[in-house]
Write a protein that holds these residues in place. Structure first.
Motif, PDB file in Angstrom:
ATOM      1  N   LEU A 139     -14.352 -26.785 -52.766  1.00 13.61           N
ATOM      2  CA  LEU A 139     -14.439 -25.327 -53.342  1.00 13.61           C
ATOM      3  C   LEU A 139     -15.951 -24.976 -53.105  1.00 13.61           C
ATOM      4  CD1 LEU A 139     -11.824 -24.708 -56.285  1.00 13.61           C
ATOM      5  CD2 LEU A 139     -11.564 -24.057 -53.720  1.00 13.61           C
ATOM      6  N   LYS A 140     -16.737 -25.852 -53.695  1.00  9.08           N
ATOM      7  CA  LYS A 140     -18.023 -25.756 -53.797  1.00  9.08           C
ATOM      8  C   LYS A 140     -18.660 -25.417 -52.254  1.00  9.08           C
ATOM      9  CE  LYS A 140     -22.650 -27.315 -55.456  1.00  9.08           C
ATOM     10  NZ  LYS A 140     -23.150 -28.268 -56.262  1.00  9.08           N
ATOM     11  N   ASN A 141     -18.203 -26.446 -51.274  1.00  7.35           N
ATOM     12  CA  ASN A 141     -18.609 -26.302 -49.982  1.00  7.35           C
ATOM     13  C   ASN A 141     -18.169 -25.084 -49.113  1.00  7.35           C
ATOM     14  OD1 ASN A 141     -19.859 -28.747 -50.100  1.00  7.35           O
ATOM     15  ND2 ASN A 141     -18.199 -29.696 -49.020  1.00  7.35           N
ATOM     16  N   LEU A 142     -17.041 -24.381 -49.689  1.00 10.53           N
ATOM     17  CA  LEU A 142     -16.618 -23.387 -49.253  1.00 10.53           C
ATOM     18  C   LEU A 142     -17.387 -22.103 -49.792  1.00 10.53           C
ATOM     19  CD1 LEU A 142     -12.500 -23.316 -49.215  1.00 10.53           C
ATOM     20  CD2 LEU A 142     -14.059 -23.313 -47.325  1.00 10.53           C
ATOM     21  N   ALA A 143     -17.863 -22.074 -50.870  1.00 13.15           N
ATOM     22  CA  ALA A 143     -18.388 -21.157 -51.412  1.00 13.15           C
ATOM     23  C   ALA A 143     -19.880 -20.914 -50.876  1.00 13.15           C
ATOM     24  CB  ALA A 143     -18.604 -21.248 -53.141  1.00 13.15           C
ATOM     25  N   MET A 144     -20.541 -22.065 -50.416  1.00 13.52           N
ATOM     26  CA  MET A 144     -21.782 -22.110 -50.150  1.00 13.52           C
ATOM     27  C   MET A 144     -21.726 -21.720 -48.503  1.00 13.52           C
ATOM     28  SD  MET A 144     -23.718 -25.787 -51.364  1.00 13.52           S
ATOM     29  CE  MET A 144     -22.498 -26.898 -50.760  1.00 13.52           C
ATOM     30  N   ALA A 145     -20.650 -22.105 -47.916  1.00 13.87           N
ATOM     31  CA  ALA A 145     -20.522 -21.536 -46.470  1.00 13.87           C
ATOM     32  C   ALA A 145     -20.535 -19.787 -46.494  1.00 13.87           C
ATOM     33  CB  ALA A 145     -19.435 -22.225 -45.794  1.00 13.87           C
ATOM     34  N   GLY A 146     -19.748 -19.691 -47.359  1.00 11.28           N
ATOM     35  CA  GLY A 146     -19.380 -18.166 -47.485  1.00 11.28           C
ATOM     36  C   GLY A 146     -20.645 -17.298 -47.841  1.00 11.28           C
ATOM     37  N   THR A 147     -21.521 -17.912 -48.938  1.00 11.31           N
ATOM     38  CA  THR A 147     -22.702 -17.018 -49.327  1.00 11.31           C
ATOM     39  C   THR A 147     -23.925 -17.370 -48.676  1.00 11.31           C
ATOM     40  OG1 THR A 147     -22.949 -18.652 -50.934  1.00 11.31           O
ATOM     41  CG2 THR A 147     -21.492 -17.058 -51.569  1.00 11.31           C
ATOM     42  N   GLY A 148     -23.688 -18.189 -47.480  1.00  5.75           N
ATOM     43  CA  GLY A 148     -24.876 -18.435 -46.593  1.00  5.75           C
ATOM     44  C   GLY A 148     -25.721 -19.102 -47.164  1.00  5.75           C
ATOM     45  N   THR A 149     -25.669 -20.109 -48.122  1.00  2.00           N
ATOM     46  CA  THR A 149     -26.513 -20.909 -48.732  1.00  2.00           C
ATOM     47  C   THR A 149     -26.561 -22.379 -48.166  1.00  2.00           C
ATOM     48  OG1 THR A 149     -24.942 -21.306 -50.595  1.00  2.00           O
ATOM     49  CG2 THR A 149     -26.506 -19.375 -50.876  1.00  2.00           C
ATOM     50  N   MET A 150     -25.571 -22.902 -47.461  1.00  2.51           N
ATOM     51  CA  MET A 150     -25.576 -24.091 -46.664  1.00  2.51           C
ATOM     52  C   MET A 150     -26.875 -24.710 -46.302  1.00  2.51           C
ATOM     53  SD  MET A 150     -22.375 -25.181 -47.020  1.00  2.51           S
ATOM     54  CE  MET A 150     -22.097 -26.493 -45.824  1.00  2.51           C
ATOM     55  N   ASP A 151     -27.678 -24.052 -45.658  1.00  3.86           N
ATOM     56  CA  ASP A 151     -28.915 -24.543 -44.979  1.00  3.86           C
ATOM     57  C   ASP A 151     -29.896 -24.697 -46.271  1.00  3.86           C
ATOM     58  OD1 ASP A 151     -30.038 -25.292 -42.528  1.00  3.86           O
ATOM     59  OD2 ASP A 151     -31.535 -23.503 -42.928  1.00  3.86           O
ATOM     60  N   ARG A 152     -29.946 -23.894 -47.329  1.00  5.13           N
ATOM     61  CA  ARG A 152     -30.773 -24.193 -48.368  1.00  5.13           C
ATOM     62  C   ARG A 152     -30.250 -25.516 -48.963  1.00  5.13           C
ATOM     63  NH1 ARG A 152     -31.052 -19.702 -52.602  1.00  5.13           N
ATOM     64  NH2 ARG A 152     -29.153 -20.728 -53.428  1.00  5.13           N
ATOM     65  N   HIS A 153     -29.053 -25.519 -49.053  1.00 10.41           N
ATOM     66  CA  HIS A 153     -28.486 -26.640 -50.009  1.00 10.41           C
ATOM     67  C   HIS A 153     -28.921 -28.032 -49.464  1.00 10.41           C
ATOM     68  CE1 HIS A 153     -26.098 -28.858 -52.952  1.00 10.41           C
ATOM     69  NE2 HIS A 153     -25.427 -29.303 -51.976  1.00 10.41           N
ATOM     70  N   TRP A 154     -28.598 -28.009 -47.888  1.00 13.07           N
ATOM     71  CA  TRP A 154     -28.801 -29.269 -47.160  1.00 13.07           C
ATOM     72  C   TRP A 154     -29.870 -29.323 -46.505  1.00 13.07           C
ATOM     73  CZ3 TRP A 154     -24.273 -32.238 -47.626  1.00 13.07           C
ATOM     74  CH2 TRP A 154     -23.213 -31.708 -48.130  1.00 13.07           C
ATOM     75  N   THR A 155     -31.108 -28.681 -46.904  1.00 18.67           N
ATOM     76  CA  THR A 155     -32.294 -28.669 -46.208  1.00 18.67           C
ATOM     77  C   THR A 155     -32.903 -30.114 -45.883  1.00 18.67           C
ATOM     78  OG1 THR A 155     -34.362 -27.836 -46.110  1.00 18.67           O
ATOM     79  CG2 THR A 155     -33.446 -28.640 -48.380  1.00 18.67           C
ATOM     80  N   ALA A 156     -33.415 -30.286 -44.633  1.00 19.18           N
ATOM     81  CA  ALA A 156     -33.993 -31.276 -44.117  1.00 19.18           C
ATOM     82  C   ALA A 156     -35.476 -31.328 -44.279  1.00 19.18           C
ATOM     83  CB  ALA A 156     -33.550 -31.520 -42.720  1.00 19.18           C
ATOM     84  N   LEU A 157     -35.989 -30.117 -44.974  1.00 13.03           N
ATOM     85  CA  LEU A 157     -37.290 -29.849 -45.031  1.00 13.03           C
ATOM     86  C   LEU A 157     -37.996 -30.307 -46.225  1.00 13.03           C
ATOM     87  CD1 LEU A 157     -37.373 -26.485 -43.270  1.00 13.03           C
ATOM     88  CD2 LEU A 157     -37.887 -28.431 -42.189  1.00 13.03           C
TER      89      LEU A 157
END
Length: 209
Positions: A139-157
């Protein structure tokens, strides 16, 4: 391999507000005189928040700046600058702690089995491990995908950032491989199944029973 994280102060991070109550619950059964180790204590602010008068609390971290701030701010706790792997067993010896806490550390490690195995060896029979790490679930992964926050959460920077992303299943495998039993899973921060962190309490079997 370890990477030192620089700390600029002894101030608490935002995660401490929701992690501390969960850690205190996990340690609530400890008696006067208990020996407790915090593996990956950072600047010591979270350690000091859950530490209880009457316990013998020790914190270890690979960050020299973190340990310097910890020692200056919390002189009643023994802090040591050292790696968080097998070196701990060499330094402290086997079976010398009643409980071990490791908060938001395992996601930063190239070799997380070193942490789990070392914690198991450091604990007395019947001892408790409390481990927290960022929560990942469907559910959390779906929520992040739906709100466009995946890149921030999984950042490689983020230099020195998260390199392991744990689920209840994988963290369970890690701890059971090391010998832990009686795993209890919970969450902390935000609402259920969108938790910021997962909290796992595990036990080292008591050979006397």
């Amino acid at each position: 391999m370890y990477r030192e994280y620089p700390y600029e102060s002894a101030e608490a991070s935002g995660s401490h507000a929701y992690l501390c109550p969960a850690i205190k619950r996990g340690l609530s059964a400890l008696s006067e005189g208990a020996r407790v180790l915090d593996i990956g204590c950072g600047n010591g602010s979270l350690t000091a928040a859950w530490a209880k008068d009457g316990w013998h609390v020790t914190g270890v971290d690979f960050s020299g700046s973190g340990i310097a701030h910890a020692k200056a701010s919390h002189p009643n706790i023994a802090f040591h600058h050292m790696p968080v792997g097998p070196e701990l067993v060499e330094h402290f010896g086997r079976g010398c702690f009643d409980a071990i806490v490791s908060a938001e550390v395992v996601e930063h490690l190239y070799a997380p089995r070193d942490l789990a195995q070392s914690a198991f060896r450091l604990l007395k029979d019947g001892g408790t491990l409390i481990l927290t790490t960022p929560y990942h679930g469907y559910l959390k992964n779906l929520a992040m995908a739906g709100t466009g926050t995946m890149d921030r959460h999984w950042t490689a920077l983020w230099d020195g950032g998260h390199i392991k992303f744990w689920s209840w299943k994988t963290i369970g495998v890690l701890l059971r491989e090391a010998g832990f039993t009686g795993l209890k899973f919970g969450g902390a921060g935000r609402v259920p199944y969108l938790w910021k962190s997962m909290v796992v309490c595990a036990s080292k079997p008591n050979k006397g029973r």
